[in-house]
Design a protein around this motif. Structure first.
Motif, PDB file in Angstrom:
ATOM      1  N   ILE A 170       8.225   8.665   4.280  1.00 52.72           N
ATOM      2  CA  ILE A 170       8.669   7.940   5.461  1.00 52.72           C
ATOM      3  C   ILE A 170       9.598   8.852   6.242  1.00 52.72           C
ATOM      4  N   TRP A 171       9.161   9.246   7.427  1.00 54.02           N
ATOM      5  CA  TRP A 171       9.844  10.259   8.214  1.00 54.02           C
ATOM      6  C   TRP A 171      10.053  11.513   7.364  1.00 54.02           C
ATOM      7  N   SER A 172      11.277  11.971   7.193  1.00 58.38           N
ATOM      8  CA  SER A 172      11.493  13.196   6.409  1.00 58.38           C
ATOM      9  C   SER A 172      11.797  12.914   4.949  1.00 58.38           C
ATOM     10  N   ASP A 173      11.760  11.646   4.548  1.00 60.00           N
ATOM     11  CA  ASP A 173      12.095  11.271   3.176  1.00 60.00           C
ATOM     12  C   ASP A 173      10.843  11.144   2.317  1.00 60.00           C
ATOM     13  N   SER A 174      10.964  11.587   1.083  1.00 62.98           N
ATOM     14  CA  SER A 174       9.905  11.371   0.097  1.00 62.98           C
ATOM     15  C   SER A 174      10.450  10.488  -1.017  1.00 62.98           C
ATOM     16  N   MET A 175       9.607   9.579  -1.504  1.00 65.34           N
ATOM     17  CA  MET A 175      10.014   8.635  -2.531  1.00 65.34           C
ATOM     18  C   MET A 175       8.897   8.525  -3.555  1.00 65.34           C
ATOM     19  N   VAL A 176       9.251   8.081  -4.744  1.00 64.57           N
ATOM     20  CA  VAL A 176       8.263   7.712  -5.754  1.00 64.57           C
ATOM     21  C   VAL A 176       8.515   6.249  -6.087  1.00 64.57           C
ATOM     22  N   VAL A 177       7.538   5.393  -5.750  1.00 69.43           N
ATOM     23  CA  VAL A 177       7.735   3.947  -5.826  1.00 69.43           C
ATOM     24  C   VAL A 177       6.512   3.277  -6.444  1.00 69.43           C
ATOM     25  N   PRO A 178       6.659   2.049  -6.939  1.00 65.10           N
ATOM     26  CA  PRO A 178       5.538   1.356  -7.582  1.00 65.10           C
ATOM     27  C   PRO A 178       4.436   0.966  -6.591  1.00 65.10           C
ATOM     28  N   ASP A 179       3.193   1.127  -7.051  1.00 66.76           N
ATOM     29  CA  ASP A 179       2.009   0.739  -6.286  1.00 66.76           C
ATOM     30  C   ASP A 179       1.647  -0.704  -6.654  1.00 66.76           C
ATOM     31  N   ALA A 180       1.199  -1.493  -5.641  1.00 63.58           N
ATOM     32  CA  ALA A 180       0.922  -2.919  -5.850  1.00 63.58           C
ATOM     33  C   ALA A 180      -0.470  -3.207  -6.393  1.00 63.58           C
ATOM     34  N   GLY A 181      -1.281  -2.180  -6.637  1.00 65.45           N
ATOM     35  CA  GLY A 181      -2.570  -2.403  -7.286  1.00 65.45           C
ATOM     36  C   GLY A 181      -3.759  -2.384  -6.345  1.00 65.45           C
ATOM     37  N   ASP A 182      -4.951  -2.374  -6.961  1.00 64.60           N
ATOM     38  CA  ASP A 182      -6.187  -2.181  -6.211  1.00 64.60           C
ATOM     39  C   ASP A 182      -6.574  -3.393  -5.361  1.00 64.60           C
ATOM     40  N   GLU A 183      -6.319  -4.613  -5.841  1.00 63.41           N
ATOM     41  CA  GLU A 183      -6.742  -5.785  -5.083  1.00 63.41           C
ATOM     42  C   GLU A 183      -6.043  -5.830  -3.729  1.00 63.41           C
ATOM     43  N   ALA A 184      -4.734  -5.601  -3.738  1.00 61.77           N
ATOM     44  CA  ALA A 184      -3.986  -5.582  -2.481  1.00 61.77           C
ATOM     45  C   ALA A 184      -4.438  -4.420  -1.602  1.00 61.77           C
ATOM     46  N   ALA A 185      -4.660  -3.262  -2.215  1.00 59.24           N
ATOM     47  CA  ALA A 185      -5.086  -2.091  -1.444  1.00 59.24           C
ATOM     48  C   ALA A 185      -6.438  -2.330  -0.783  1.00 59.24           C
ATOM     49  N   ASP A 186      -7.373  -2.942  -1.502  1.00 59.77           N
ATOM     50  CA  ASP A 186      -8.695  -3.218  -0.926  1.00 59.77           C
ATOM     51  C   ASP A 186      -8.596  -4.198   0.232  1.00 59.77           C
ATOM     52  N   TRP A 187      -7.813  -5.260   0.066  1.00 69.43           N
ATOM     53  CA  TRP A 187      -7.631  -6.274   1.122  1.00 69.43           C
ATOM     54  C   TRP A 187      -7.049  -5.630   2.382  1.00 69.43           C
ATOM     55  N   LEU A 188      -5.999  -4.857   2.196  1.00 69.46           N
ATOM     56  CA  LEU A 188      -5.312  -4.256   3.333  1.00 69.46           C
ATOM     57  C   LEU A 188      -6.123  -3.126   3.963  1.00 69.46           C
ATOM     58  N   SER A 189      -6.892  -2.405   3.164  1.00 65.91           N
ATOM     59  CA  SER A 189      -7.748  -1.352   3.721  1.00 65.91           C
ATOM     60  C   SER A 189      -8.826  -1.953   4.616  1.00 65.91           C
ATOM     61  N   ARG A 190      -9.355  -3.114   4.225  1.00 65.41           N
ATOM     62  CA  ARG A 190     -10.341  -3.785   5.080  1.00 65.41           C
ATOM     63  C   ARG A 190      -9.692  -4.258   6.382  1.00 65.41           C
ATOM     64  N   PHE A 191      -8.477  -4.760   6.291  1.00 62.19           N
ATOM     65  CA  PHE A 191      -7.783  -5.209   7.500  1.00 62.19           C
ATOM     66  C   PHE A 191      -7.487  -4.037   8.434  1.00 62.19           C
ATOM     67  N   ALA A 233       3.449  -0.611 -13.716  1.00 60.98           N
ATOM     68  CA  ALA A 233       2.685  -0.291 -12.505  1.00 60.98           C
ATOM     69  C   ALA A 233       2.598   1.219 -12.293  1.00 60.98           C
ATOM     70  N   ASP A 234       1.499   1.643 -11.688  1.00 61.87           N
ATOM     71  CA  ASP A 234       1.362   3.053 -11.327  1.00 61.87           C
ATOM     72  C   ASP A 234       2.407   3.410 -10.276  1.00 61.87           C
ATOM     73  N   MET A 235       2.915   4.619 -10.351  1.00 61.86           N
ATOM     74  CA  MET A 235       3.872   5.104  -9.378  1.00 61.86           C
ATOM     75  C   MET A 235       3.142   5.967  -8.347  1.00 61.86           C
ATOM     76  N   ARG A 236       3.635   5.921  -7.130  1.00 59.90           N
ATOM     77  CA  ARG A 236       2.954   6.636  -6.036  1.00 59.90           C
ATOM     78  C   ARG A 236       3.992   7.332  -5.158  1.00 59.90           C
ATOM     79  N   GLY A 237       3.657   8.538  -4.736  1.00 56.60           N
ATOM     80  CA  GLY A 237       4.498   9.236  -3.774  1.00 56.60           C
ATOM     81  C   GLY A 237       4.321   8.632  -2.396  1.00 56.60           C
ATOM     82  N   ALA A 238       5.440   8.352  -1.720  1.00 59.21           N
ATOM     83  CA  ALA A 238       5.405   7.773  -0.380  1.00 59.21           C
ATOM     84  C   ALA A 238       6.322   8.596   0.520  1.00 59.21           C
TER      85      ALA A 238
END
Length: 266
Positions: free
Chosen positions: A93-114, A86-91
């Motif tokens: 949260i408050w003052s913390d930075s993380m590099v974590v796996p991205d769940a993909g385009d299908e989930a992103a498109d669904w949630l962006s519409r919501f 999976a692609d990794m993405r910088g995230a």
């Protein structure tokens, strides 16, 4: 005293689920806040604080660790745990930075519409969890909760608050994981260590409360009178912060079940 309810929130700031029993791992409740929505452009995390309609988003955890997304007017979508490629993405949260796996385009498109805003869905594996604030060692980690793995509230504390506000308040409004029955109101404020079943917990600090407590979990609407925050400020404010509930760190893995005895060790 006994454990009277268990709640899990698989996706940070989405709908919670009531459970009869749950497993604990090294970063808290298995499946709790292991997923999070972030801005597609800058990786900053999204919550109900700015997007109250996230309270109407269902994201149920499944046995494989994935999510089933559903919301009114949307077809349900099953989202698997991101794989090793999976692609990794910088995230952030408050003052913390993380590099974590991205769940993909299908989930992103669904949630962006919501959401009505471009977002990405990210997942935190245990080995990518972040440090707990003020932790005593590298073994103390947390996923996507604001600061600590678990939150506990006494049922008597909520009952007292409801009486002061003048109407019944839902426990889900406070997004707690553990509810304890049989204690005096706010008894949890004085606890330092407790045991439930075979698991011991450190009670580390009171939980500071924000505007999210004014959102009705059933409707997603903010209360016009800013309750219960208005009432909490009259008797639960200290040094400019309002407290309700206690943050916990579990010391080891194990299982919790509704009905278990709760023992105060210190």
């Amino acid at each position: 005293m006994r454990l009277s309810a268990l709640y899990r929130f698989p996706l940070k700031s989405a709908i919670g689920e009531s459970l009869p029993r749950v497993q604990l791992d090294n970063i808290g409740m298995l499946g709790d806040r292991r997923w999070m929505l972030v801005d597609a452009n800058n990786g900053r995390f999204f919550t109900q604080r700015a997007m109250a309609h996230m309270s109407q988003l269902s994201a149920l955890w499944n046995a494989q660790g994935g999510l089933t997304l559903s919301a009114e007017g949307f077809q349900p979508l099953d989202v698997p745990v991101p794989g090793p490629d999976a692609d990794m993405r910088g995230a952030f949260i408050w003052s913390d930075s993380m590099v974590v796996p991205d769940a993909g385009d299908e989930a992103a498109d669904w949630l962006s519409r919501f959401l009505g805003k471009a977002c990405r869905l990210v997942h935190v594996p245990v080995d990518r969890a972040r440090d707990i604030p003020g932790s005593l060692g590298p073994q103390e980690k947390v996923g996507f909760p604001d600061g600590f793995p678990l939150l506990l509230i006494g049922q008597a504390s909520l009952d007292d608050l409801s009486a002061r506000v003048g109407r019944p308040l839902e426990m889900l409004r406070f997004r707690t994981n553990l509810v304890v029955e049989g204690s005096e109101p706010y008894a949890e404020d004085s606890w330092k260590r407790i045991r439930i079943g075979d698991v011991e917990f450190r009670v580390v600090k009171g939980c500071t409360r924000c505007i999210m407590t004014t959102i009705d979990p059933k409707t997603g609407q903010r209360s016009s009178d800013r309750e219960p925050l208005t009432t909490l400020k009259t008797y639960r404010e200290k040094e400019g912060e309002v407290y309700f509930g206690q943050n916990l760190i579990n010391e080891g893995a194990g299982e919790l079940a509704v009905g278990m005895d709760v023992e105060v060790l210190e």
